[in-house]
Design a protein around this motif. Structure first.
Motif, PDB file in Angstrom:
ATOM      1  N   UNK A 258      -4.937   5.464  13.405  1.00 39.46           N
ATOM      2  CA  UNK A 258      -5.796   4.473  11.857  1.00 39.46           C
ATOM      3  C   UNK A 258      -6.583   3.312  12.464  1.00 39.46           C
TER       4      UNK A 258
ATOM      5  N   UNK B  45      -5.142   1.418  16.587  1.00 39.40           N
ATOM      6  CA  UNK B  45      -4.123   1.936  16.063  1.00 39.40           C
ATOM      7  C   UNK B  45      -3.322   3.199  15.705  1.00 39.40           C
TER       8      UNK B  45
ATOM      9  N   UNK C 286       4.733   1.996  18.092  1.00 33.68           N
ATOM     10  CA  UNK C 286       2.961   2.213  18.052  1.00 33.68           C
ATOM     11  C   UNK C 286       2.329   1.853  18.583  1.00 33.68           C
TER      12      UNK C 286
ATOM     13  N   UNK D  74       3.195   0.924   2.883  1.00 35.00           N
ATOM     14  CA  UNK D  74       3.287   0.230   3.980  1.00 35.00           C
ATOM     15  C   UNK D  74       2.771  -1.366   3.879  1.00 35.00           C
TER      16      UNK D  74
ATOM     17  N   UNK E 265       1.794  -5.367   9.499  1.00 34.42           N
ATOM     18  CA  UNK E 265       2.411  -5.163   9.819  1.00 34.42           C
ATOM     19  C   UNK E 265       1.161  -3.979  10.743  1.00 34.42           C
ATOM     20  N   UNK E 266      -0.235  -4.554  11.157  1.00 36.18           N
ATOM     21  CA  UNK E 266      -0.410  -3.645  12.000  1.00 36.18           C
ATOM     22  C   UNK E 266      -0.484  -1.399  10.865  1.00 36.18           C
ATOM     23  N   UNK E 267      -0.076  -1.851  10.287  1.00 39.35           N
ATOM     24  CA  UNK E 267      -0.447  -0.093   9.666  1.00 39.35           C
ATOM     25  C   UNK E 267       0.694   0.526  10.147  1.00 39.35           C
ATOM     26  N   UNK E 268       1.950   0.196  10.230  1.00 46.41           N
ATOM     27  CA  UNK E 268       2.636   0.221  10.055  1.00 46.41           C
ATOM     28  C   UNK E 268       3.458   1.057   8.849  1.00 46.41           C
ATOM     29  N   UNK E 269       3.633   2.402   9.134  1.00 47.92           N
ATOM     30  CA  UNK E 269       4.326   3.024   7.420  1.00 47.92           C
ATOM     31  C   UNK E 269       5.746   3.155   7.466  1.00 47.92           C
TER      32      UNK E 269
ATOM     33  N   UNK F 291      -7.975   0.247   6.879  1.00 49.96           N
ATOM     34  CA  UNK F 291      -6.752   0.635   8.102  1.00 49.96           C
ATOM     35  C   UNK F 291      -5.659   1.245   8.138  1.00 49.96           C
ATOM     36  N   UNK F 292      -4.859   1.704   6.142  1.00 49.47           N
ATOM     37  CA  UNK F 292      -3.978   2.190   6.641  1.00 49.47           C
ATOM     38  C   UNK F 292      -3.772   3.761   6.321  1.00 49.47           C
TER      39      UNK F 292
ATOM     40  N   UNK G 190       0.220   5.681  16.406  1.00 52.62           N
ATOM     41  CA  UNK G 190       1.760   5.841  15.912  1.00 52.62           C
ATOM     42  C   UNK G 190       2.209   7.242  16.795  1.00 52.62           C
TER      43      UNK G 190
ATOM     44  N   UNK H 263      -3.093   6.832   8.073  1.00 53.14           N
ATOM     45  CA  UNK H 263      -3.020   7.154   8.502  1.00 53.14           C
ATOM     46  C   UNK H 263      -3.892   8.610   9.134  1.00 53.14           C
TER      47      UNK H 263
ATOM     48  N   UNK I  10       9.809  11.501   8.201  1.00 52.33           N
ATOM     49  CA  UNK I  10       9.115  11.197  10.007  1.00 52.33           C
ATOM     50  C   UNK I  10       9.630   9.947  10.185  1.00 52.33           C
TER      51      UNK I  10
ATOM     52  N   UNK J  56       7.918   6.205   5.589  1.00 54.18           N
ATOM     53  CA  UNK J  56       7.939   6.508   5.336  1.00 54.18           C
ATOM     54  C   UNK J  56       9.653   7.413   4.105  1.00 54.18           C
TER      55      UNK J  56
ATOM     56  N   UNK K  49       9.412   6.312  13.190  1.00 50.54           N
ATOM     57  CA  UNK K  49       8.349   5.805  13.584  1.00 50.54           C
ATOM     58  C   UNK K  49       9.129   5.947  15.182  1.00 50.54           C
TER      59      UNK K  49
ATOM     60  N   UNK L 224       0.975  -1.031   0.411  1.00 52.08           N
ATOM     61  CA  UNK L 224       0.379   0.099   0.120  1.00 52.08           C
ATOM     62  C   UNK L 224       0.999   1.489   0.430  1.00 52.08           C
TER      63      UNK L 224
ATOM     64  N   UNK M  17       0.537  -4.592   4.714  1.00 48.50           N
ATOM     65  CA  UNK M  17      -0.847  -4.343   5.413  1.00 48.50           C
ATOM     66  C   UNK M  17      -0.669  -5.744   6.377  1.00 48.50           C
TER      67      UNK M  17
ATOM     68  N   UNK N 190       5.471   9.610  15.572  1.00 53.78           N
ATOM     69  CA  UNK N 190       6.587   9.859  15.293  1.00 53.78           C
ATOM     70  C   UNK N 190       7.407  11.161  15.139  1.00 53.78           C
TER      71      UNK N 190
END
Lengths: 113, 114
Positions: free
Chosen positions: B94, B31, B48, A93, A97-101, B100-101, B33, B103, B43, A103, B45, A32, A95, B35
């Protein structure tokens, strides 16, 4: 290890021109790819996003192009306006992995009138 | 509209102080987070959380801890602030599910450690 590389760091475009920001990723598990827009004094806000099963997504003047084989994606802003002046972040990200993005470093866009 | 609020927009603390940054979201998101944003570094992380009392380390957790006692609230704690923790701190939330993606970010807290 930077997993999402974004370029350029800054970009100056004349009003009406096309702004192009590029991102490349390494992790093939990413599935994503959102772009966020951040104005000074504000938090980032989702602009547009794409999943890897399509090669292009367009919303108004904003288009994402996605090249899965090259592991690259880009944001195109058509007819750029001074109001588009902001910092743009690409993200990726996984999907599962719990929505961890992850950047990119961001691109500061300035659109000159 | 989703709203993510952060307790302070600007904060000035002294080296060695314990610092609490609070974040509250009003959309029942699972969720959350934290940052930090630094010029040229994007950004990054810190931590989270995907559920109440659950937490996961992000990419730069050293010097930070978090707490999530209630679903809507996620706190970032600097146990002993140092000057290299001067930064902009952004909280995000999120939902789970198909979307869910996405944020949703708060306005940020600019922390200066002297």
């Amino acid at each position: 290890q930077q997993q999402v590389k974004q370029s350029p760091q800054s970009l100056i475009v004349q009003k009406g021109g096309i702004s192009i920001i590029n991102c490349a990723y390494e992790n093939t598990a990413f599935d994503y790819f959102p772009w966020y827009q951040q104005f000074p004094g504000k938090g980032p806000a989702l602009l547009i996003a794409i999943r890897p099963d399509v090669s292009e997504k367009k919303e108004g003047r904003f288009t994402i192009s996605f090249n899965k084989s090259a592991k690259q994606f880009s944001l195109h802003i058509m007819d750029s306006q001074p109001g588009d002046s902001a910092t743009y972040f690409c993200a990726a990200l996984d999907n599962t992995n719990a929505g961890k993005s992850t950047f990119g470093d961001g691109t500061t866009l300035t659109v000159k009138p | 509209d989703v709203k993510v609020t952060q307790s302070s927009r600007y904060l000035v603390k002294r080296t060695g102080e314990k610092v609490f940054l609070e974040c509250v979201q009003d959309m029942d998101h699972e969720n959350m987070f934290w940052y930090r944003q630094d010029p040229g570094l994007g950004l990054r992380l810190i931590y989270f959380s995907y559920d109440v009392k659950m937490k996961e380390k992000g990419d730069i957790p050293e010097g930070y801890s978090v707490s999530r006692e209630k679903k809507e609230r996620f706190s970032l704690i600097l146990e002993s602030a140092s000057t290299n923790q001067t930064s902009m701190y952004l909280c995000a939330s999120s939902p789970t599910g198909l979307d869910f993606a996405t944020q949703y970010f708060g306005p940020g807290t600019r922390l200066t450690v002297l």
